[in-house]
Design an enzyme around this catalytic site. Structure first.
Site, PDB file in Angstrom:
ATOM      1  CB  SER A 130      -0.941   0.007   1.214  1.00 44.84           C
ATOM      2  OG  SER A 130      -1.807  -1.105   1.176  1.00 44.84           O
ATOM      3  CG  HIS A 181      -2.119   4.023   3.421  1.00 38.42           C
ATOM      4  ND1 HIS A 181      -3.455   3.738   3.262  1.00 38.42           N
ATOM      5  CD2 HIS A 181      -1.486   2.831   3.416  1.00 38.42           C
ATOM      6  CE1 HIS A 181      -3.619   2.429   3.163  1.00 38.42           C
ATOM      7  NE2 HIS A 181      -2.436   1.859   3.261  1.00 38.42           N
TER       8      HIS A 181
END
Length: 205
Positions: A130, A181
């Site tokens: 991610s 993230h």
């Protein structure tokens, strides 16, 4: 830019780096998944060797800043990340070229994991692509904001919507490495002007 209608052969020929990354993610997941039934211990060993565990990184196992990028242990996780790569990574591989794309993908994943190491407690562990994927979105965010010659108006809208939804889900979904993230996204935005400096638009896909 983000419509994928190529055959398997065409996709792998045009986007070899993305194809290899997708294959690695899927193969490593399948090894872990099948090990639940075969009980060879290989899948468990791979995960234990590669997971991003801050305490072990602190003790000198620096490879754990890279290896988590290719590790997934749940089907939903590997499916979502591979689907995101399949849709959004090919265009960036074309824009940057193979070697720059490798640097962009691994570089933003590394930035994400370094931030996680320094800003999360020593007992924190993480895995998944991610951070690197958000790094690619950071490149697109830079294009939307400052290099509009590289992206069409339609694609700009798609990226904006995806980014907004992705950030919302980052904060709403449990067990998400929020800092990973965010710093992946920031890393991509920072690397983008360096790696796109000599790239001329517009591009046709």
């Amino acid at each position: 830019m983000f419509i994928r209608n190529e055959s398997f052969k065409t996709f792998t020929r045009h986007y070899p780096v993305v194809s290899i990354i997708l294959a690695l993610n899927i193969v490593v997941y399948l090894i872990f998944f099948l090990d639940k039934f075969l009980s060879t211990g290989i899948g468990y060993t791979i995960v234990q060797f590669g997971i991003g565990y801050n305490l072990l990184i602190h003790l000198g196992e620096w490879w754990r800043l890279i290896t988590p990028i290719f590790l997934h242990i749940t089907f939903s996780h590997v499916l979502f990340n591979c689907f995101s790569l399949f849709l959004f990574a090919p265009a960036l591989e074309l824009i940057l070229g193979k070697w720059k794309f490798i640097i962009a993908y691994l570089g933003t994943g590394l930035i994400s994991n370094i931030a996680t190491y320094f800003m999360q407690p020593l007992q924190f562990s993480h895995l998944g692509a991610s951070g690197a994927i958000y790094g690619l979105f950071g490149f697109y965010l830079y294009m939307v904001a400052l290099r509009r010659d590289l992206i069409s108006r339609q694609d700009k809208t798609v990226i904006t919507v995806i980014l907004v939804l992705g950030l919302i889900m980052t904060f709403l979904t449990p067990n998400i490495d929020i800092l990973g993230h965010l710093f992946g996204l920031l890393g991509g935005f920072i690397l983008a002007p360096i790696m796109l400096f000599r790239v001329k638009g517009p591009h046709t896909y």
